[in-house]
Design a protein around this motif. Structure first.
Motif, PDB file in Angstrom:
ATOM      1  N   ALA A  32       0.834  -1.214   0.000  1.00  0.00           N
ATOM      2  CA  ALA A  32       0.000   0.000   0.000  1.00  0.00           C
ATOM      3  C   ALA A  32       0.863   1.256   0.000  1.00  0.00           C
ATOM      4  O   ALA A  32       0.585   2.206  -0.739  1.00  0.00           O
ATOM      5  N   ARG A  33       1.921   1.259   0.807  1.00  0.00           N
ATOM      6  CA  ARG A  33       2.807   2.430   0.873  1.00  0.00           C
ATOM      7  C   ARG A  33       3.455   2.698  -0.494  1.00  0.00           C
ATOM      8  O   ARG A  33       3.501   3.830  -0.969  1.00  0.00           O
ATOM      9  N   GLN A  34       3.947   1.624  -1.122  1.00  0.00           N
ATOM     10  CA  GLN A  34       4.576   1.778  -2.437  1.00  0.00           C
ATOM     11  C   GLN A  34       3.566   2.259  -3.473  1.00  0.00           C
ATOM     12  O   GLN A  34       3.889   3.090  -4.323  1.00  0.00           O
ATOM     13  N   GLY A  35       2.341   1.755  -3.403  1.00  0.00           N
ATOM     14  CA  GLY A  35       1.300   2.180  -4.335  1.00  0.00           C
ATOM     15  C   GLY A  35       0.937   3.644  -4.160  1.00  0.00           C
ATOM     16  O   GLY A  35       0.794   4.382  -5.139  1.00  0.00           O
ATOM     17  N   LEU A  36       0.803   4.079  -2.909  1.00  0.00           N
ATOM     18  CA  LEU A  36       0.487   5.493  -2.652  1.00  0.00           C
ATOM     19  C   LEU A  36       1.630   6.398  -3.070  1.00  0.00           C
ATOM     20  O   LEU A  36       1.400   7.468  -3.650  1.00  0.00           O
ATOM     21  N   ASP A  37       2.860   5.982  -2.784  1.00  0.00           N
ATOM     22  CA  ASP A  37       4.017   6.779  -3.209  1.00  0.00           C
ATOM     23  C   ASP A  37       4.034   6.938  -4.728  1.00  0.00           C
ATOM     24  O   ASP A  37       4.321   8.021  -5.247  1.00  0.00           O
ATOM     25  N   ALA A  38       3.721   5.855  -5.440  1.00  0.00           N
ATOM     26  CA  ALA A  38       3.680   5.920  -6.910  1.00  0.00           C
ATOM     27  C   ALA A  38       2.557   6.837  -7.370  1.00  0.00           C
ATOM     28  O   ALA A  38       2.749   7.661  -8.271  1.00  0.00           O
ATOM     29  N   LEU A  39       1.389   6.715  -6.750  1.00  0.00           N
ATOM     30  CA  LEU A  39       0.247   7.553  -7.112  1.00  0.00           C
ATOM     31  C   LEU A  39       0.577   9.030  -6.937  1.00  0.00           C
ATOM     32  O   LEU A  39       0.389   9.835  -7.847  1.00  0.00           O
ATOM     33  N   PHE A  40       1.088   9.371  -5.756  1.00  0.00           N
ATOM     34  CA  PHE A  40       1.404  10.775  -5.480  1.00  0.00           C
ATOM     35  C   PHE A  40       2.630  11.255  -6.255  1.00  0.00           C
ATOM     36  O   PHE A  40       2.832  12.453  -6.421  1.00  0.00           O
ATOM     37  N   GLY A  41       3.425  10.290  -6.753  1.00  0.00           N
ATOM     38  CA  GLY A  41       4.580  10.631  -7.581  1.00  0.00           C
ATOM     39  C   GLY A  41       4.244  10.720  -9.062  1.00  0.00           C
ATOM     40  O   GLY A  41       5.124  10.925  -9.892  1.00  0.00           O
ATOM     41  N   GLY A  42       2.963  10.526  -9.394  1.00  0.00           N
ATOM     42  CA  GLY A  42       2.533  10.666 -10.781  1.00  0.00           C
ATOM     43  C   GLY A  42       2.792   9.442 -11.650  1.00  0.00           C
ATOM     44  O   GLY A  42       2.669   9.514 -12.872  1.00  0.00           O
ATOM     45  N   LYS A  43       3.144   8.305 -11.057  1.00  0.00           N
ATOM     46  CA  LYS A  43       3.389   7.091 -11.844  1.00  0.00           C
ATOM     47  C   LYS A  43       2.069   6.370 -12.095  1.00  0.00           C
ATOM     48  O   LYS A  43       1.218   6.296 -11.227  1.00  0.00           O
ATOM     49  N   ASP A  44       1.918   5.844 -13.308  1.00  0.00           N
ATOM     50  CA  ASP A  44       0.678   5.129 -13.615  1.00  0.00           C
ATOM     51  C   ASP A  44       0.833   3.620 -13.492  1.00  0.00           C
ATOM     52  O   ASP A  44      -0.155   2.897 -13.525  1.00  0.00           O
ATOM     53  N   LYS A  45       2.069   3.123 -13.333  1.00  0.00           N
ATOM     54  CA  LYS A  45       2.311   1.694 -13.163  1.00  0.00           C
ATOM     55  C   LYS A  45       3.444   1.487 -12.170  1.00  0.00           C
ATOM     56  O   LYS A  45       4.419   2.243 -12.168  1.00  0.00           O
ATOM     57  N   LEU A  46       3.297   0.437 -11.362  1.00  0.00           N
ATOM     58  CA  LEU A  46       4.329   0.080 -10.406  1.00  0.00           C
ATOM     59  C   LEU A  46       4.136  -1.377 -10.036  1.00  0.00           C
ATOM     60  O   LEU A  46       3.019  -1.807  -9.746  1.00  0.00           O
ATOM     61  N   VAL A  47       5.218  -2.144 -10.056  1.00  0.00           N
ATOM     62  CA  VAL A  47       5.176  -3.488  -9.503  1.00  0.00           C
ATOM     63  C   VAL A  47       5.566  -3.315  -8.045  1.00  0.00           C
ATOM     64  O   VAL A  47       6.707  -3.017  -7.718  1.00  0.00           O
ATOM     65  N   ALA A  48       4.577  -3.452  -7.169  1.00  0.00           N
ATOM     66  CA  ALA A  48       4.789  -3.188  -5.742  1.00  0.00           C
ATOM     67  C   ALA A  48       5.068  -4.480  -4.998  1.00  0.00           C
ATOM     68  O   ALA A  48       4.608  -5.550  -5.386  1.00  0.00           O
ATOM     69  N   GLY A  49       5.819  -4.357  -3.926  1.00  0.00           N
ATOM     70  CA  GLY A  49       6.084  -5.495  -3.058  1.00  0.00           C
ATOM     71  C   GLY A  49       7.556  -5.676  -2.788  1.00  0.00           C
ATOM     72  O   GLY A  49       8.356  -4.748  -2.898  1.00  0.00           O
ATOM     73  N   SER A  50       7.916  -6.895  -2.471  1.00  0.00           N
ATOM     74  CA  SER A  50       9.284  -7.240  -2.106  1.00  0.00           C
ATOM     75  C   SER A  50      10.210  -7.215  -3.324  1.00  0.00           C
ATOM     76  O   SER A  50       9.757  -7.114  -4.474  1.00  0.00           O
ATOM     77  N   LEU A  51      11.479  -7.354  -3.055  1.00  0.00           N
ATOM     78  CA  LEU A  51      12.476  -7.427  -4.131  1.00  0.00           C
ATOM     79  C   LEU A  51      12.171  -8.622  -5.042  1.00  0.00           C
ATOM     80  O   LEU A  51      12.278  -8.522  -6.269  1.00  0.00           O
TER      81      LEU A  51
END
Length: 87
Positions: A32-51
């Protein structure tokens, strides 16, 4: 685009006997944190989670669809979590 995340999803989907249902999953707060950071950073795609999840996301970009779909099938196939060393 999160990978397997530690929620009730796999239990509710009756996937407790699958490899993906039994494997260690990503923490929901991290995803969730990675998704919100991407959203507020203007990114439209992100593979979120562990390495591990992010590495799988990168591999999915370069591997043929047939290879990635076969890997996903093996992870989600009913009973696959009960079969050790059958890959």
């Amino acid at each position: 685009m999160p990978g397997p995340t530690e929620t009730d999803f796999f239990h509710r989907a009756d996937m407790d006997d699958t490899k993906v249902g039994q494997q260690e999953k990503d923490e929901p707060a991290q995803v969730a944190r990675q998704g919100l950071d991407a959203l507020f950073g203007g990114k439209d795609k992100l593979v979120a989670g562990s390495l591990k999840t992010r590495a799988q996301g990168l591999a999915n970009k370069v591997l043929p669809d047939a290879a990635t779909s076969e890997a996903h099938r093996k992870m989600a196939e009913p009973g696959s979590g009960d079969r050790e060393g059958t890959d």
